[in-house]
Design a protein around this motif. Sequence first.
Motif, PDB file in Angstrom:
ATOM      1  N   GLY A 111       0.817  -1.200   0.000  1.00 45.03           N
ATOM      2  CA  GLY A 111       0.000   0.000   0.000  1.00 45.03           C
ATOM      3  C   GLY A 111       0.845   1.242   0.000  1.00 45.03           C
ATOM      4  N   PRO A 112       0.231   2.400   0.184  1.00 42.59           N
ATOM      5  CA  PRO A 112       0.952   3.672   0.120  1.00 42.59           C
ATOM      6  C   PRO A 112       1.829   3.896   1.342  1.00 42.59           C
ATOM      7  N   LEU A 113       2.618   4.950   1.259  1.00 40.63           N
ATOM      8  CA  LEU A 113       3.446   5.373   2.373  1.00 40.63           C
ATOM      9  C   LEU A 113       2.804   6.576   3.052  1.00 40.63           C
ATOM     10  N   VAL A 114       3.048   6.702   4.350  1.00 38.41           N
ATOM     11  CA  VAL A 114       2.726   7.930   5.074  1.00 38.41           C
ATOM     12  C   VAL A 114       4.051   8.520   5.512  1.00 38.41           C
ATOM     13  N   LEU A 115       4.409   9.647   4.930  1.00 36.18           N
ATOM     14  CA  LEU A 115       5.719  10.257   5.133  1.00 36.18           C
ATOM     15  C   LEU A 115       5.567  11.535   5.949  1.00 36.18           C
ATOM     16  N   VAL A 116       6.160  11.531   7.135  1.00 35.46           N
ATOM     17  CA  VAL A 116       6.148  12.701   8.006  1.00 35.46           C
ATOM     18  C   VAL A 116       7.477  13.424   7.819  1.00 35.46           C
ATOM     19  N   GLU A 117       7.430  14.688   7.391  1.00 37.08           N
ATOM     20  CA  GLU A 117       8.666  15.443   7.187  1.00 37.08           C
ATOM     21  C   GLU A 117       8.550  16.828   7.827  1.00 37.08           C
ATOM     22  N   PRO A 118       9.069  16.962   9.065  1.00 40.83           N
ATOM     23  CA  PRO A 118       9.007  18.267   9.730  1.00 40.83           C
ATOM     24  C   PRO A 118       9.776  19.364   9.004  1.00 40.83           C
ATOM     25  N   PHE A 119      10.718  19.004   8.125  1.00 44.14           N
ATOM     26  CA  PHE A 119      11.516  20.005   7.420  1.00 44.14           C
ATOM     27  C   PHE A 119      11.078  20.175   5.967  1.00 44.14           C
ATOM     28  N   ALA A 120       9.875  19.725   5.641  1.00 39.80           N
ATOM     29  CA  ALA A 120       9.415  19.811   4.252  1.00 39.80           C
ATOM     30  C   ALA A 120       9.292  21.250   3.766  1.00 39.80           C
ATOM     31  N   HIS A 121       9.176  22.202   4.684  1.00 38.79           N
ATOM     32  CA  HIS A 121       9.020  23.599   4.279  1.00 38.79           C
ATOM     33  C   HIS A 121      10.318  24.232   3.820  1.00 38.79           C
ATOM     34  N   THR A 138      10.714  11.818  -3.923  1.00 40.70           N
ATOM     35  CA  THR A 138      11.041  10.595  -4.652  1.00 40.70           C
ATOM     36  C   THR A 138      10.311   9.392  -4.072  1.00 40.70           C
ATOM     37  N   LEU A 139      10.290   9.278  -2.748  1.00 40.72           N
ATOM     38  CA  LEU A 139       9.588   8.155  -2.124  1.00 40.72           C
ATOM     39  C   LEU A 139       8.089   8.227  -2.375  1.00 40.72           C
ATOM     40  N   ALA A 140       7.529   9.428  -2.271  1.00 40.39           N
ATOM     41  CA  ALA A 140       6.090   9.568  -2.489  1.00 40.39           C
ATOM     42  C   ALA A 140       5.708   9.128  -3.904  1.00 40.39           C
ATOM     43  N   ALA A 141       6.586   9.371  -4.854  1.00 37.03           N
ATOM     44  CA  ALA A 141       6.288   9.023  -6.241  1.00 37.03           C
ATOM     45  C   ALA A 141       6.284   7.517  -6.489  1.00 37.03           C
ATOM     46  N   THR A 142       6.914   6.756  -5.593  1.00 41.16           N
ATOM     47  CA  THR A 142       6.945   5.302  -5.798  1.00 41.16           C
ATOM     48  C   THR A 142       5.612   4.649  -5.457  1.00 41.16           C
ATOM     49  N   ARG A 143       4.782   5.324  -4.676  1.00 42.84           N
ATOM     50  CA  ARG A 143       3.505   4.749  -4.248  1.00 42.84           C
ATOM     51  C   ARG A 143       2.395   5.787  -4.423  1.00 42.84           C
ATOM     52  N   PRO A 144       1.693   5.783  -5.556  1.00 37.98           N
ATOM     53  CA  PRO A 144       0.570   6.711  -5.735  1.00 37.98           C
ATOM     54  C   PRO A 144      -0.432   6.566  -4.595  1.00 37.98           C
ATOM     55  N   GLY A 145      -0.955   7.691  -4.144  1.00 36.75           N
ATOM     56  CA  GLY A 145      -1.878   7.672  -3.020  1.00 36.75           C
ATOM     57  C   GLY A 145      -1.201   7.829  -1.682  1.00 36.75           C
ATOM     58  N   SER A 146       0.111   8.043  -1.690  1.00 34.37           N
ATOM     59  CA  SER A 146       0.828   8.252  -0.430  1.00 34.37           C
ATOM     60  C   SER A 146       0.384   9.563   0.221  1.00 34.37           C
ATOM     61  N   CYS A 177       1.857  14.813  14.216  1.00 36.46           N
ATOM     62  CA  CYS A 177       1.844  14.236  12.868  1.00 36.46           C
ATOM     63  C   CYS A 177       1.464  12.756  12.909  1.00 36.46           C
ATOM     64  N   LEU A 178       1.942  12.048  13.913  1.00 36.61           N
ATOM     65  CA  LEU A 178       1.606  10.629  14.036  1.00 36.61           C
ATOM     66  C   LEU A 178       0.135  10.438  14.385  1.00 36.61           C
ATOM     67  N   ARG A 179      -0.420  11.331  15.197  1.00 34.58           N
ATOM     68  CA  ARG A 179      -1.862  11.293  15.470  1.00 34.58           C
ATOM     69  C   ARG A 179      -2.642  11.485  14.174  1.00 34.58           C
ATOM     70  N   THR A 180      -2.147  12.401  13.338  1.00 29.73           N
ATOM     71  CA  THR A 180      -2.795  12.629  12.047  1.00 29.73           C
ATOM     72  C   THR A 180      -2.717  11.377  11.184  1.00 29.73           C
ATOM     73  N   ALA A 181      -1.548  10.746  11.170  1.00 30.28           N
ATOM     74  CA  ALA A 181      -1.389   9.509  10.400  1.00 30.28           C
ATOM     75  C   ALA A 181      -2.352   8.438  10.892  1.00 30.28           C
ATOM     76  N   ALA A 239      -4.576   7.957   7.692  1.00 32.66           N
ATOM     77  CA  ALA A 239      -3.779   7.120   6.795  1.00 32.66           C
ATOM     78  C   ALA A 239      -4.587   5.941   6.277  1.00 32.66           C
ATOM     79  N   PRO A 240      -4.452   5.644   4.980  1.00 31.21           N
ATOM     80  CA  PRO A 240      -5.085   4.436   4.454  1.00 31.21           C
ATOM     81  C   PRO A 240      -4.414   3.194   5.020  1.00 31.21           C
ATOM     82  N   GLU A 241      -5.176   2.135   5.167  1.00 29.83           N
ATOM     83  CA  GLU A 241      -4.640   0.872   5.674  1.00 29.83           C
ATOM     84  C   GLU A 241      -4.526  -0.135   4.540  1.00 29.83           C
ATOM     85  N   PRO A 242      -3.448  -0.909   4.474  1.00 32.27           N
ATOM     86  CA  PRO A 242      -2.257  -0.759   5.306  1.00 32.27           C
ATOM     87  C   PRO A 242      -1.315   0.280   4.709  1.00 32.27           C
ATOM     88  N   ALA A 243      -0.586   0.983   5.539  1.00 33.67           N
ATOM     89  CA  ALA A 243       0.355   1.988   5.058  1.00 33.67           C
ATOM     90  C   ALA A 243       1.525   2.059   6.030  1.00 33.67           C
TER      91      ALA A 243
END
Length: 409
Positions: free
Chosen positions: A4-14, A26-34, A114-118, A122-126
């Motif tokens: 399934g998709p990934l859930v990627l938490v990145e505090p420095f994404a800004h 790059t990782l998000a692109a490997t799994r559409p719907g991440s 962020c983990l609470r949000t996930a 988050a879709p299961e399984p992810a």
Amino acid sequence: MRSGPLVLVEPFAHRLGGHHQRTLCTLAATRPGSVVIAPYGVPAEARAELAQAGARVCGPSGPAARVLSGVANAVAVTAAVGRRVFASRRWPTVLRRAPHQVTLLARCLTEAACLRTARRIAPEPAAVVVLSASEALHGAAALLGGQPHLRFVHEAVTTEDTAVRLIGRLARRGERRVLALYPTAVVRDQAAPAFPGLPGVVRAFAVDDGNRITDTERTAARTATGLTADDTAVCLVGGWWPYKDLDTVDAALALLDGPLHVFVAGDPVDAAVLHRWRGLPQVTVHHTPGTASETRLRAVYAACDASLVARRTGVGKESGLVMGAVRHGVPLLVSAHDPQLSARLSRQAWARLFTAEDPAALADALRALTRQPLPRPGADAAAAVGMAPAADQTAFLIHAYAELPAKES
């Protein structure tokens, strides 16, 4: 095995630039719907790339996440004020260290939000992965967030003092639901002794997207910057942080007896040093002010014959600059600051090592580059530095996450 998709938490994404954002996209692109959870937002360029990859981008959401995020922001402000107030060495060490301990708490609360949000969206399984995790309070983040996860610990900067260590002990059972991923063995050896109950493995953070610079791009970039076929150019990418050895670069450039073009891209830089370089008879400086976008950074790499990486002896965290150059297919001039990295690069024709903190050795390496340009790294170069293809990294993350205990209420 879960998929399934990934859930990627990145505090420095800004933050623009850097291999944190590149790995995220790059990782998000490997799994559409991440799902990408970025507590401080994502710049427009990265957001467009994530949208094209079919990824959903959001911040902390849900009642629990919003409360945790609000408290984290308040704690972060307190830490910032404390750093200004206790900056002077006249204060006792315990007070000067206190704001950094508060920062550890703020980062833990942000991760938990962020983990609470996930956990909520988050879709299961992810597989849930914190890409730039704090070096402390691993169990507390898992318990407050209510979510098992993988966490990349990039470096061990701040050790836990008494109060934070006590919080960590109270939340130690949460460490069983976390796997720490250390980009290098040096970082593992620095961080792991403080957390004997925290499972951890060494795994490079950067991933190879296979998108190397083409000959056409290289010709266009050199033409646009006025370089001829006989000109030699190197790039210094990224901010001039204390672990980088710009003193050696500064001294080496003054020793040159032949022309060299130096491309500088990143922030912060020392304007006085740049001014001095512009006054050197053999050096032509090309400066990209501010933080370079991925598009601009790629153009800089394309114009150059090598990427120059100079670090102080003993720095052992993963070099995003080394990985970035290899990913783009650009040769390397690298200081021998890390024995493990040096051992990997010493066997590669596209990399040249020079003695760390030795200006004469760097000057010799630059002269050698002018006489005999290095070949460009091929498709097998990523494996030589331990960088996995994006699809392989995703498969590893999904498999590792599947081995974690299930989340609790």
